[in-house]
Enzyme design. Structure first.
Site, mmCIF file in Angstrom:
data_model
loop_
_atom_site.group_PDB
_atom_site.id
_atom_site.type_symbol
_atom_site.label_atom_id
_atom_site.label_comp_id
_atom_site.label_asym_id
_atom_site.label_seq_id
_atom_site.Cartn_x
_atom_site.Cartn_y
_atom_site.Cartn_z
ATOM 1 N N GLU A 69 58.034 29.575 87.343
ATOM 2 C CA GLU A 69 58.295 28.255 87.943
ATOM 3 C C GLU A 69 57.321 27.210 87.433
ATOM 4 O O GLU A 69 57.659 26.040 87.268
ATOM 5 C CB GLU A 69 58.179 28.363 89.472
ATOM 6 C CG GLU A 69 58.396 27.025 90.160
ATOM 7 C CD GLU A 69 58.332 27.110 91.678
ATOM 8 O OE1 GLU A 69 57.590 27.957 92.203
ATOM 9 O OE2 GLU A 69 59.046 26.325 92.326
ATOM 10 N N ASP A 87 58.352 33.531 90.622
ATOM 11 C CA ASP A 87 57.912 32.431 91.479
ATOM 12 C C ASP A 87 56.551 32.829 92.051
ATOM 13 O O ASP A 87 56.477 33.721 92.894
ATOM 14 C CB ASP A 87 58.930 32.190 92.610
ATOM 15 C CG ASP A 87 58.631 30.877 93.341
ATOM 16 O OD1 ASP A 87 59.561 30.325 93.956
ATOM 17 O OD2 ASP A 87 57.472 30.410 93.284
ATOM 18 N N ILE A 89 54.325 31.352 94.050
ATOM 19 C CA ILE A 89 54.221 31.152 95.511
ATOM 20 C C ILE A 89 55.560 30.569 95.969
ATOM 21 O O ILE A 89 55.822 29.378 95.818
ATOM 22 C CB ILE A 89 53.067 30.198 95.896
ATOM 23 C CG1 ILE A 89 51.712 30.719 95.404
ATOM 24 C CG2 ILE A 89 53.042 30.008 97.430
ATOM 25 C CD1 ILE A 89 50.528 29.800 95.690
ATOM 26 N N ASP A 90 56.433 31.429 96.512
ATOM 27 C CA ASP A 90 57.716 30.920 97.021
ATOM 28 C C ASP A 90 57.509 30.608 98.502
ATOM 29 O O ASP A 90 57.107 31.480 99.269
ATOM 30 C CB ASP A 90 58.815 31.971 96.839
ATOM 31 C CG ASP A 90 60.147 31.414 97.300
ATOM 32 O OD1 ASP A 90 60.652 30.477 96.654
ATOM 33 O OD2 ASP A 90 60.661 31.890 98.336
ATOM 34 N N THR A 92 56.206 27.206 98.917
ATOM 35 C CA THR A 92 55.033 26.365 98.585
ATOM 36 C C THR A 92 54.743 25.337 99.674
ATOM 37 O O THR A 92 53.598 25.093 100.027
ATOM 38 C CB THR A 92 55.272 25.624 97.252
ATOM 39 O OG1 THR A 92 55.670 26.564 96.262
ATOM 40 C CG2 THR A 92 54.019 24.912 96.784
ATOM 41 N N ASP A 215 63.547 31.514 92.549
ATOM 42 C CA ASP A 215 63.591 31.644 94.015
ATOM 43 C C ASP A 215 64.417 32.855 94.444
ATOM 44 O O ASP A 215 64.185 33.407 95.521
ATOM 45 C CB ASP A 215 64.224 30.393 94.645
ATOM 46 C CG ASP A 215 63.388 29.133 94.449
ATOM 47 O OD1 ASP A 215 63.988 28.056 94.275
ATOM 48 O OD2 ASP A 215 62.158 29.236 94.450
HETATM 49 C C1 LIP Z 1 61.501 26.793 97.778
HETATM 50 C C2 LIP Z 1 62.552 27.753 98.273
HETATM 51 C C3 LIP Z 1 63.265 27.157 99.486
HETATM 52 C C4 LIP Z 1 63.960 25.890 99.055
HETATM 53 C C5 LIP Z 1 62.939 24.903 98.556
HETATM 54 C C6 LIP Z 1 62.113 25.478 97.401
HETATM 55 P P1 LIP Z 1 59.325 26.976 96.277
HETATM 56 O O1 LIP Z 1 60.868 27.371 96.655
HETATM 57 O O2 LIP Z 1 61.941 28.971 98.617
HETATM 58 O O3 LIP Z 1 64.212 28.042 100.039
HETATM 59 O O4 LIP Z 1 64.679 25.350 100.139
HETATM 60 O O5 LIP Z 1 63.616 23.756 98.103
HETATM 61 O O6 LIP Z 1 62.964 25.662 96.300
HETATM 62 O O7 LIP Z 1 59.385 25.578 95.749
HETATM 63 O O8 LIP Z 1 58.521 27.084 97.506
HETATM 64 O O9 LIP Z 1 58.950 27.971 95.215
#
Ligand code: LIP
Length: 268
Positions: A69, A87, A89-90, A92, A215
């Site tokens: 990412e 990813d 840190i999913d 974030t 994601d």
């Molecule tokens: C997030 C996703 C989340 C989505 C956010 C973002 P990130 O990923 O986990 O479900 O709604 O828009 O994409 O940005 O925290 O890696």
């Protein structure tokens, strides 16, 4: 049953990166009150974590490609058809606000198909993994999607558009159609954990658009190996390129897909 070698490689990399993520998350508490806020610190944490994952995964599997990412990228070597989709840190925004709900997500694609994946929640110590034909697990517990067949009992999780992201009208049209048909809706802020929770039977369905490959890559194999069904919003298996996802069990899939298909037509 032996853990597949690629899973051990991904889990080791995630556990190494998680040590730094936990430390960074602890420092965030002090930054919440600073005027500048923690935004730059979190971007640095994202970049730092992906660098650790990139180095560890490339060291263990130098012939595999990498798509991250935060921009780390590498092509697969000649003759290899494997690619990590990462990813760091999913969740974030949760991390930024000091909300303890985020994860490290690593998917492994071979020949264009997600073959295995790891999702590590370092706060709750939940290590999810799945590999094609080997099943889906959380720590040592085997995962199965929920057995609910009645939509009125189903708990749906989704992502909600926000400033500069997603189509609010489209989302609200679909949500309005779901609400009278289901038991409830949740929005957790981590797509990877949303899919891990579908695989664990905690949520009955997950839907989101737009969504990035990193994601959902690991979550796709988790849900499939837990006995669930995953598709893009058009019913194809083109989730990564289309940037849309519906994940649920086979009994509920048609009901959720039908509402999404009709409301997307209506809202368009
Ligand atoms: C997030 C996703 C989340 C989505 C956010 C973002 P990130 O990923 O986990 O479900 O709604 O828009 O994409 O940005 O925290 O890696």
């Amino acid at each position: 049953m032996r853990t597949p070698a690629d899973i051990s490689v991904m889990m080791n990399a995630a556990e190494k990166a998680a040590k730094r993520v936990i430390r960074d998350f602890g420092e965030l508490e002090n930054l919440q009150v600073s005027r500048k806020g923690p935004a730059d610190f979190v971007s640095a944490a994202d970049i730092r974590t992906e660098k650790i994952l990139f180095e560890e995964l490339r060291k263990a599997r130098p012939s595999y490609g990498f798509m991250g990412e935060e921009g780390n990228a590498a092509d697969a070597s000649q003759g290899s058809d494997a690619r990590f989709i990462v990813d760091p840190i999913d969740g974030t925004t949760n991390f930024l606000h000091g909300i303890p709900h985020f994860c490290i997500s690593i998917g492994l694609e071979k020949n264009g198909v997600i073959e295995s994946g790891v999702i590590l929640d370092p706060i709750k110590n939940e290590a999810y993994w799945a590999a094609n034909g080997q099943g889906a697990f959380c720590n040592n517990r085997r995962l199965r999607v929920s057995g609910r067949i009645d939509m009125k009992e189903a708990l749906l999780v989704t992502g909600i558009p926000f400033a500069g992201h997603g189509n609010a009208d489209q989302f609200l049209t679909s949500l309005r159609a779901f609400i009278p048909e289901i038991a409830g809706v949740r929005r957790t802020g981590s797509a990877a954990l949303d899919m891990a929770y579908v695989a664990a039977g905690r949520f009955d369905a997950y839907w989101e658009q737009p969504i990035k490959p990193w994601d959902i890559a690991a979550g796709i194999i988790l849900v499939r190996e837990a006995g669930g069904k995953v598709s893009a919003m058009d019913g194809s298996e083109d989730m990564l390129t289309q940037g849309s996802i519906l994940a649920t069990n086979f009994a509920l899939y048609e009901a959720f897909f039908t509402i999404l298909k009709s409301t997307h037509k209506r809202a368009a």
